[in-house]
Motif scaffolding. Structure first.
Motif, short mmCIF file in Angstrom:
data_model
loop_
_atom_site.label_atom_id
_atom_site.label_comp_id
_atom_site.label_asym_id
_atom_site.label_seq_id
_atom_site.Cartn_x
_atom_site.Cartn_y
_atom_site.Cartn_z
N GLY A 2 11.02 4.20 20.76
CA GLY A 2 10.39 5.25 19.96
C GLY A 2 10.23 4.84 18.51
N SER A 3 9.13 5.31 17.91
CA SER A 3 8.87 5.00 16.50
C SER A 3 8.83 6.27 15.66
N SER A 4 9.27 6.13 14.42
CA SER A 4 9.10 7.18 13.40
C SER A 4 8.84 6.48 12.09
N ASP A 36 4.39 12.99 13.88
CA ASP A 36 4.09 11.70 13.25
C ASP A 36 2.92 11.03 13.97
N ILE A 37 1.90 10.66 13.20
CA ILE A 37 0.72 10.03 13.83
C ILE A 37 0.59 8.55 13.47
N HIS A 38 1.56 8.00 12.75
CA HIS A 38 1.49 6.57 12.40
C HIS A 38 1.65 5.73 13.68
N ASP A 39 0.59 5.02 14.08
CA ASP A 39 0.68 4.35 15.38
C ASP A 39 0.50 2.83 15.34
N ILE A 40 0.37 2.25 14.16
CA ILE A 40 0.07 0.81 14.10
C ILE A 40 1.27 0.00 14.63
N VAL A 72 0.84 -1.20 0.00
CA VAL A 72 0.00 0.00 0.00
C VAL A 72 0.88 1.26 0.00
N GLY A 73 1.94 1.25 0.85
CA GLY A 73 2.86 2.39 0.92
C GLY A 73 3.54 2.63 -0.42
N ASP A 74 3.96 1.53 -1.06
CA ASP A 74 4.64 1.67 -2.37
C ASP A 74 3.68 2.21 -3.43
N MET A 111 8.25 8.41 9.27
CA MET A 111 8.57 9.36 8.19
C MET A 111 10.00 9.85 8.35
N THR A 112 10.63 10.12 7.22
CA THR A 112 12.02 10.58 7.27
C THR A 112 12.09 11.93 8.01
N THR A 113 11.01 12.71 7.94
CA THR A 113 11.00 14.01 8.64
C THR A 113 10.99 13.80 10.16
CO1 HCB Z 1 1.49 7.25 5.90
N1 HCB Z 1 3.21 7.38 5.06
N2 HCB Z 1 1.26 9.21 5.80
N3 HCB Z 1 -0.26 6.94 6.68
N4 HCB Z 1 1.76 5.41 5.67
C1 HCB Z 1 4.01 6.15 4.99
C2 HCB Z 1 4.79 5.98 6.27
C3 HCB Z 1 4.94 6.42 3.73
C4 HCB Z 1 6.29 5.67 3.79
C5 HCB Z 1 4.19 6.08 2.40
C6 HCB Z 1 5.04 6.33 1.17
O1 HCB Z 1 5.11 7.43 0.70
N5 HCB Z 1 5.68 5.31 0.63
C7 HCB Z 1 5.07 7.99 3.78
C8 HCB Z 1 6.30 8.54 4.50
C9 HCB Z 1 7.37 8.97 3.50
C10 HCB Z 1 8.63 9.44 4.13
O2 HCB Z 1 8.70 10.07 5.12
N6 HCB Z 1 9.71 9.14 3.48
C11 HCB Z 1 3.75 8.40 4.42
C12 HCB Z 1 3.19 9.72 4.34
C13 HCB Z 1 3.93 10.67 3.43
C14 HCB Z 1 2.03 10.10 5.05
C15 HCB Z 1 1.37 11.48 5.10
C16 HCB Z 1 2.30 12.68 5.18
C17 HCB Z 1 0.46 11.56 3.85
C18 HCB Z 1 -0.22 12.90 3.63
O3 HCB Z 1 -0.92 13.38 4.48
N7 HCB Z 1 0.04 13.47 2.48
C19 HCB Z 1 0.49 11.35 6.36
C20 HCB Z 1 1.32 11.73 7.61
C21 HCB Z 1 0.52 12.13 8.78
C22 HCB Z 1 1.42 12.38 9.97
O4 HCB Z 1 1.95 11.46 10.55
N8 HCB Z 1 1.64 13.63 10.31
C23 HCB Z 1 0.23 9.89 6.40
C24 HCB Z 1 -0.90 9.31 6.97
C25 HCB Z 1 -1.15 7.95 7.04
C26 HCB Z 1 -2.48 7.34 7.52
C27 HCB Z 1 -3.16 8.17 8.62
C28 HCB Z 1 -3.41 7.25 6.34
C29 HCB Z 1 -2.02 5.90 7.91
C30 HCB Z 1 -1.62 5.76 9.38
C31 HCB Z 1 -2.70 5.16 10.24
C32 HCB Z 1 -2.20 4.87 11.61
O5 HCB Z 1 -1.04 4.54 11.85
N9 HCB Z 1 -3.12 4.96 12.55
C33 HCB Z 1 -0.75 5.73 7.06
C34 HCB Z 1 -0.15 4.46 6.77
C35 HCB Z 1 -0.91 3.23 7.24
C36 HCB Z 1 1.07 4.34 6.09
C37 HCB Z 1 1.79 3.05 5.58
C38 HCB Z 1 1.09 2.61 4.32
C39 HCB Z 1 1.86 1.86 6.51
C40 HCB Z 1 2.46 2.11 7.90
C41 HCB Z 1 2.16 0.92 8.79
O6 HCB Z 1 1.23 0.95 9.57
N10 HCB Z 1 2.91 -0.18 8.60
C42 HCB Z 1 3.24 3.61 5.31
C43 HCB Z 1 4.07 2.81 4.29
C44 HCB Z 1 5.21 2.04 4.90
O7 HCB Z 1 5.51 2.09 6.06
N11 HCB Z 1 5.92 1.32 4.07
C45 HCB Z 1 2.93 5.04 4.85
C46 HCB Z 1 2.68 -1.45 9.31
C47 HCB Z 1 3.40 -1.48 10.67
C48 HCB Z 1 3.12 -2.80 11.38
O8 HCB Z 1 4.81 -1.38 10.44
O9 HCB Z 1 6.96 -0.13 10.26
O10 HCB Z 1 4.98 0.90 11.50
P1 HCB Z 1 5.76 -0.29 11.11
O11 HCB Z 1 6.20 -0.96 12.50
C49 HCB Z 1 6.93 -2.16 12.61
C50 HCB Z 1 8.46 -1.99 12.58
O12 HCB Z 1 8.89 -0.81 11.94
C51 HCB Z 1 8.89 -2.07 14.03
O13 HCB Z 1 7.93 -2.97 14.58
C52 HCB Z 1 6.65 -2.69 14.00
C53 HCB Z 1 5.79 -3.91 14.09
O14 HCB Z 1 6.24 -4.97 13.29
N12 HCB Z 1 8.86 -0.86 14.86
C54 HCB Z 1 9.69 -0.69 15.94
C55 HCB Z 1 8.04 0.20 14.81
N13 HCB Z 1 8.29 1.05 15.80
C56 HCB Z 1 9.30 0.53 16.52
C57 HCB Z 1 9.93 1.01 17.66
C58 HCB Z 1 10.97 0.28 18.17
O15 HCB Z 1 11.59 0.73 19.25
C59 HCB Z 1 11.36 -0.94 17.59
C60 HCB Z 1 10.72 -1.43 16.47
#
Ligand code: HCB
Length: 219
Positions: free
Chosen positions: A154-156, A106-110, A51-53, A158-160
């Motif tokens: 802590g989680s992030s 950053d509001i990504h909380d899953i 989905v992210g890609d 986004m690169t920002t």
């Molecule tokens: Co969001 N988003 N998003 N998004 N989003 C990403 C993160 C992008 C990478 C998508 C992309 O462009 N390819 C991108 C960030 C690009 C970048 O910074 N380089 C992006 C963007 C740009 C945005 C917005 C700015 C979009 C916009 O408004 N134009 C906006 C940002 C809002 C904000 O935060 N201020 C936004 C919004 C959203 C939602 C709201 C639609 C939704 C979030 C819902 C929510 O979390 N409640 C969302 C989602 C779902 C994603 C993607 C598709 C999936 C993230 C996710 O949940 N992954 C994501 C694409 C991606 O990540 N590839 C996309 C699944 C979980 C299980 O994985 O990596 O979070 P995870 O956690 C793992 C792992 O990393 C590790 O364990 C976890 C469990 O296995 N881990 C830790 C995590 N935290 C840890 C801490 C530790 O200490 C140790 C391990």
């Protein structure tokens, strides 16, 4: 249905934003003896990556990502009670408090919720600060826990917001708190190179690994 087919179904229900189908597939996975960790890592997270890609390639837009996130949350309603039973080890030799949070902006909380749940299930006392957390709040929380075993998780996503991880380490040093906490940072953009560069202690690629790393850090 075989294990891989069920994992593929979980992945596909995320990609097609099929909320009720995703919840049903999560139940199907548990019924087939697939562990919740496997269902997440091998199915749901794979779908989220796709989905992210697709979003990055402008093939889908924000409303679709939001629906995929809803589908993931629906599956997590089924998987979380089982996840809470997943023991990997015992809270790092004595009670350790894990302060969990998503960096400011950053509001990504899953992923954050998954890590918090798994650490909690493995004996860590969780102080969950939630999302969009300013560095001052993190420092205040550490000060409240003076003299106790504390780690930051802590989680992030986004690169920002990831830049806030560097600032957090700097703030810990400025406040004279760096030696009193272990720091694990994660989230999709976080790499070991980044961890070394900013002087944090560790990272982990998923929630199960986060528990293993946390237990090792707190030994
Ligand atoms: Co969001 N988003 N998003 N998004 N989003 C990403 C993160 C992008 C990478 C998508 C992309 O462009 N390819 C991108 C960030 C690009 C970048 O910074 N380089 C992006 C963007 C740009 C945005 C917005 C700015 C979009 C916009 O408004 N134009 C906006 C940002 C809002 C904000 O935060 N201020 C936004 C919004 C959203 C939602 C709201 C639609 C939704 C979030 C819902 C929510 O979390 N409640 C969302 C989602 C779902 C994603 C993607 C598709 C999936 C993230 C996710 O949940 N992954 C994501 C694409 C991606 O990540 N590839 C996309 C699944 C979980 C299980 O994985 O990596 O979070 P995870 O956690 C793992 C792992 O990393 C590790 O364990 C976890 C469990 O296995 N881990 C830790 C995590 N935290 C840890 C801490 C530790 O200490 C140790 C391990």
């Amino acid at each position: 249905m075989g294990k891989q087919e069920i994992l593929d179904k979980l992945r596909d229900t995320i990609v097609t934003q099929n909320i009720s189908g995703c919840k049903a597939a999560a139940q199907e996975a548990l019924d087939a003896g697939i562990s919740p960790v496997e269902a997440i890592d091998g199915g749901l997270s794979v779908g989220m990556k796709i989905v992210g890609d697709k979003f990055e390639a402008a093939e889908i837009y924000l409303p679709q990502i939001m629906m995929s996130a809803k589908a993931m949350n629906a599956a997590m309603e089924v998987l979380t009670p089982e996840l809470e039973k997943q023991k990997i080890g015992e809270g790092g030799g004595g009670i350790t408090t894990a302060i969990t949070f998503v960096q400011e902006g950053d509001i990504h909380d899953i992923g954050h919720r998954l890590v918090s749940t798994m650490l909690g299930a493995n004996g860590f006392k969780i102080v969950d600060l939630g999302v969009d957390v300013p560095i001052d709040s993190i420092m205040d929380e550490i000060k409240k826990l003076k003299g106790q075993k504390v780690m930051l998780a802590g989680s992030s996503l986004m690169t920002t917001s990831m830049l806030g991880q560097k600032d957090t380490i700097e703030a810990l040093k400025e406040e004279g708190l760096r030696d009193s906490v272990k720091v694990m940072f994660g989230g999709a953009p976080v790499t070991q190179k980044w961890i070394d560069e900013i002087g944090a202690d560790a990272t982990a690629g998923n929630a199960a690994e986060a528990v293993r790393v946390a237990l090792e850090l707190m030994k």
